[in-house]
Scaffold this motif. Sequence first.
Motif, PDB file in Angstrom:
ATOM      1  N   ALA A  46       3.224  51.789 -41.219  1.00  0.00           N
ATOM      2  CA  ALA A  46       3.781  50.501 -41.382  1.00  0.00           C
ATOM      3  C   ALA A  46       4.628  50.055 -42.349  1.00  0.00           C
ATOM      4  CB  ALA A  46       2.637  49.121 -41.188  1.00  0.00           C
ATOM      5  N   ILE A  47       5.898  50.105 -42.173  1.00  0.00           N
ATOM      6  CA  ILE A  47       6.878  49.741 -43.375  1.00  0.00           C
ATOM      7  C   ILE A  47       7.259  48.395 -43.568  1.00  0.00           C
ATOM      8  CG2 ILE A  47       9.059  50.624 -44.257  1.00  0.00           C
ATOM      9  CD1 ILE A  47       8.299  53.296 -42.520  1.00  0.00           C
ATOM     10  N   SER A  48       7.392  47.896 -44.729  1.00  0.00           N
ATOM     11  CA  SER A  48       8.127  46.578 -44.872  1.00  0.00           C
ATOM     12  C   SER A  48       9.196  46.748 -45.935  1.00  0.00           C
ATOM     13  CB  SER A  48       7.049  45.501 -45.466  1.00  0.00           C
ATOM     14  OG  SER A  48       7.702  44.487 -46.140  1.00  0.00           O
ATOM     15  N   VAL A  49      10.319  46.337 -45.570  1.00  0.00           N
ATOM     16  CA  VAL A  49      11.523  46.562 -46.296  1.00  0.00           C
ATOM     17  C   VAL A  49      11.669  45.169 -47.253  1.00  0.00           C
ATOM     18  CG1 VAL A  49      13.935  46.974 -46.964  1.00  0.00           C
ATOM     19  CG2 VAL A  49      12.704  48.417 -45.111  1.00  0.00           C
ATOM     20  N   ASP A  50      11.450  45.034 -48.253  1.00  0.00           N
ATOM     21  CA  ASP A  50      11.518  43.582 -48.648  1.00  0.00           C
ATOM     22  C   ASP A  50      12.934  43.271 -49.032  1.00  0.00           C
ATOM     23  OD1 ASP A  50      10.929  41.336 -50.684  1.00  0.00           O
ATOM     24  OD2 ASP A  50       9.559  42.454 -51.656  1.00  0.00           O
ATOM     25  N   GLN A  51      13.102  41.765 -48.498  1.00  0.00           N
ATOM     26  CA  GLN A  51      14.374  41.179 -48.557  1.00  0.00           C
ATOM     27  C   GLN A  51      15.354  41.872 -47.320  1.00  0.00           C
ATOM     28  OE1 GLN A  51      17.864  39.378 -51.147  1.00  0.00           O
ATOM     29  NE2 GLN A  51      15.844  39.523 -52.105  1.00  0.00           N
ATOM     30  N   PHE A  52      14.889  42.576 -46.258  1.00  0.00           N
ATOM     31  CA  PHE A  52      15.757  43.055 -45.231  1.00  0.00           C
ATOM     32  C   PHE A  52      15.998  42.131 -44.135  1.00  0.00           C
ATOM     33  CE2 PHE A  52      15.939  46.692 -42.138  1.00  0.00           C
ATOM     34  CZ  PHE A  52      17.469  46.846 -42.180  1.00  0.00           C
ATOM     35  N   SER A  53      16.974  41.262 -44.386  1.00  0.00           N
ATOM     36  CA  SER A  53      17.291  40.257 -43.487  1.00  0.00           C
ATOM     37  C   SER A  53      17.846  40.879 -42.253  1.00  0.00           C
ATOM     38  CB  SER A  53      18.206  39.155 -44.046  1.00  0.00           C
ATOM     39  OG  SER A  53      19.499  39.880 -44.408  1.00  0.00           O
ATOM     40  N   ALA A  54      17.735  40.069 -41.295  1.00  0.00           N
ATOM     41  CA  ALA A  54      18.244  40.444 -39.863  1.00  0.00           C
ATOM     42  C   ALA A  54      19.813  40.467 -40.213  1.00  0.00           C
ATOM     43  CB  ALA A  54      18.010  39.421 -38.818  1.00  0.00           C
ATOM     44  N   ASP A  55      20.478  39.683 -40.965  1.00  0.00           N
ATOM     45  CA  ASP A  55      21.945  39.629 -41.356  1.00  0.00           C
ATOM     46  C   ASP A  55      22.225  41.163 -42.079  1.00  0.00           C
ATOM     47  OD1 ASP A  55      22.214  36.962 -40.125  1.00  0.00           O
ATOM     48  OD2 ASP A  55      22.060  36.182 -41.934  1.00  0.00           O
ATOM     49  N   LEU A  56      21.410  41.604 -42.966  1.00  0.00           N
ATOM     50  CA  LEU A  56      21.555  42.829 -43.548  1.00  0.00           C
ATOM     51  C   LEU A  56      21.651  43.969 -42.429  1.00  0.00           C
ATOM     52  CD1 LEU A  56      22.233  43.520 -46.548  1.00  0.00           C
ATOM     53  CD2 LEU A  56      20.117  44.113 -46.729  1.00  0.00           C
ATOM     54  N   PHE A  57      20.524  43.723 -41.745  1.00  0.00           N
ATOM     55  CA  PHE A  57      20.353  44.711 -40.655  1.00  0.00           C
ATOM     56  C   PHE A  57      21.487  44.968 -39.744  1.00  0.00           C
ATOM     57  CE2 PHE A  57      18.805  45.361 -36.085  1.00  0.00           C
ATOM     58  CZ  PHE A  57      18.635  46.829 -36.213  1.00  0.00           C
ATOM     59  N   ALA A  58      22.021  43.730 -39.330  1.00  0.00           N
ATOM     60  CA  ALA A  58      23.235  43.648 -38.354  1.00  0.00           C
ATOM     61  C   ALA A  58      24.538  44.184 -39.178  1.00  0.00           C
ATOM     62  CB  ALA A  58      23.628  42.371 -37.899  1.00  0.00           C
ATOM     63  N   GLN A  59      24.594  44.193 -40.557  1.00  0.00           N
ATOM     64  CA  GLN A  59      25.709  44.446 -41.027  1.00  0.00           C
ATOM     65  C   GLN A  59      25.717  45.965 -41.230  1.00  0.00           C
ATOM     66  OE1 GLN A  59      26.033  42.776 -45.143  1.00  0.00           O
ATOM     67  NE2 GLN A  59      27.893  43.881 -45.504  1.00  0.00           N
ATOM     68  N   TYR A  60      24.478  46.607 -41.520  1.00  0.00           N
ATOM     69  CA  TYR A  60      24.604  48.077 -41.591  1.00  0.00           C
ATOM     70  C   TYR A  60      24.304  48.882 -40.528  1.00  0.00           C
ATOM     71  CZ  TYR A  60      25.808  46.801 -46.355  1.00  0.00           C
ATOM     72  OH  TYR A  60      26.622  46.058 -47.436  1.00  0.00           O
ATOM     73  N   ARG A  61      23.693  48.399 -39.341  1.00  0.00           N
ATOM     74  CA  ARG A  61      22.876  48.960 -38.367  1.00  0.00           C
ATOM     75  C   ARG A  61      24.115  50.083 -37.614  1.00  0.00           C
ATOM     76  NH1 ARG A  61      21.269  45.802 -33.185  1.00  0.00           N
ATOM     77  NH2 ARG A  61      20.839  48.006 -32.429  1.00  0.00           N
ATOM     78  N   ASN A  62      25.449  50.097 -37.659  1.00  0.00           N
ATOM     79  CA  ASN A  62      26.169  51.008 -36.975  1.00  0.00           C
ATOM     80  C   ASN A  62      26.523  52.027 -38.061  1.00  0.00           C
ATOM     81  OD1 ASN A  62      26.377  49.506 -34.557  1.00  0.00           O
ATOM     82  ND2 ASN A  62      28.186  48.355 -35.281  1.00  0.00           N
ATOM     83  N   HIS A  63      26.151  51.810 -39.460  1.00  0.00           N
ATOM     84  CA  HIS A  63      26.414  52.956 -40.499  1.00  0.00           C
ATOM     85  C   HIS A  63      25.263  53.954 -40.884  1.00  0.00           C
ATOM     86  CE1 HIS A  63      30.297  51.033 -41.385  1.00  0.00           C
ATOM     87  NE2 HIS A  63      29.720  50.209 -41.417  1.00  0.00           N
ATOM     88  N   PHE A  64      24.012  53.510 -40.368  1.00  0.00           N
ATOM     89  CA  PHE A  64      22.904  54.225 -40.388  1.00  0.00           C
ATOM     90  C   PHE A  64      22.883  55.459 -39.596  1.00  0.00           C
ATOM     91  CE2 PHE A  64      20.564  49.923 -40.887  1.00  0.00           C
ATOM     92  CZ  PHE A  64      20.618  49.999 -42.401  1.00  0.00           C
ATOM     93  N   SER A  65      22.580  56.619 -40.148  1.00  0.00           N
ATOM     94  CA  SER A  65      22.634  57.905 -39.698  1.00  0.00           C
ATOM     95  C   SER A  65      21.314  58.753 -39.711  1.00  0.00           C
ATOM     96  CB  SER A  65      23.730  58.686 -40.215  1.00  0.00           C
ATOM     97  OG  SER A  65      23.623  58.905 -41.934  1.00  0.00           O
TER      98      SER A  65
END
Length: 550
Positions: A46-65
Amino acid sequence: MKPLLAALLASIALPLTTAPAAAQEAPPPPAAIAPAPRTPPKLIVAISVDQFSADLFAQYRNHFSDGFARLLQGAVFPAGYQSHAATETCPGHSTILTGMRPNRTGIVANTWINQKAPREDKQVYCAEDESAPGTDHNKYKPSDLHLKVPTLGEMMKAANPASRVVSVAGKDRAAIMMGGHKIDELWFWRDTDFVSYEGRPVPPAVQRGRDAVARLIAAPQEPLPVPGFCRPLMQPFRVGTQTIGDGRFARAAGDMRAFRASPALDGAVFAIAAGLIQDMKLGQGTAPDLIAIGASATDYVGHAYGPGGGETCLQMAELDRTIGGFLATLDSWNIDYEVVLTADHGGHDMTERQQQRAMPMEQRVSVDVSSKAVGEAVGKQLGIPGPILLASEGDIYVSDSVPPAKRAAVIAESIKRLRAMPQVATVLTRDEIAAATIPQTPPETWTLAQRAHASYDPAVSGDFLVLLKPRVTGIVAPGPGYVATHGSPWDYDRRVPILFWRKGMSGFEQSQSVETVDIAPTLAATINLPVRGLDGRCLDLDSGAANTCR
């Protein structure tokens, strides 16, 4: 540059399984070919990323590799909700593995006021024992005292004592709130080292981790390379007395504070977690095990530089590599594991950068809204000397020094003044919050009173609650390490991603809102653990595998 996690693993992992080439080279995530096993996983991660907003996720999801890219092949819930109003680290972490909202966990804020506390300092930290002699809310004794409910790990141990539960994080409140009361190993970064409760023996994996991190901090850190997708964001920005926006986490030798607000902290946390998994042989016993991992650096970076700058972009890229290396390491050990990743809360970029990005309505809160200013005005009007209002975040308490006959007048006049202020969305009394009920409707439709009720405990919450309007940041003046924040009842602070992954899982994405309290019952179903009385509901991740809701 060699990934930080691989370098740390080479020091922390035992010689017979040093960091595998897969972790060092960071290959593309494996395709899900074989179907997910119908048997329960042996290890829950179970991983928690502190202050990982849905907006931040949306901004970078296409760059994750790497690591995030692998998790995106599983069950993706981009609109998870920390549905309560007090979107802070401690309340958010208390929901993830308990399946209960803060009004039931007892963790309604990072800090609150207890005027009956047996010490001069009446502010109480969520993860402390305030009865410990010689403590205050800054120099405290870490404790799980205030967590009122069991975690999933505790439920697992109650069902089968052979289950092991471990929690490692960059913050004590993350490790404690996800780990719970009955835990085999609990370690967190505090000031200068990884520590635990006083008196706990240091296992070899943690000592190896401490030694490796000490060597890392003792040496200077060169600027990190910048991925192509981060380069447009690497723009210097002047705010207050500092220039930020284009930092690359260069660090002078021995700079503990810079280490904490950098990708290196997460690398250390995951490396120690891997070392404990290896030494304890988690996922290889007769019962399922659980490890909770709190990746705290994104929060420190977000506060120090704002989530909209180049530093956060670089932090996202490094965290992607770190998670990828960690999962590749677990693969090399042939562990049957399931991962869930989410966040304790979201976050909002700093006012000044937002104002330059077509958001002129962005504001920093006025000092006039402070409890000190309002209390002084009300005290003068009613003829009451001394501080009459005490504040912890948005919760406002009437001082016990106020004569009982004047308490109602103090509350009424304070609320009247605050409600008239242009930056205030509303002020809610204890009675209004207590009367609100949690609806069965999606969390984005809840009223402010309902959101407040979800993080309200009559034993510790204030006499009234002040909620600022959207895009009003609760920082009067930015300073080093603190230019942006969270904590509001608005969706940019409430929405977080929730990602589940297991080898062979049939991936899908559900865009409708769910809650972080849904995680614990979902994981419980994965390991066939009956649970009752939780606030969350089981999410059916894969109808052909073991984690089918019943």
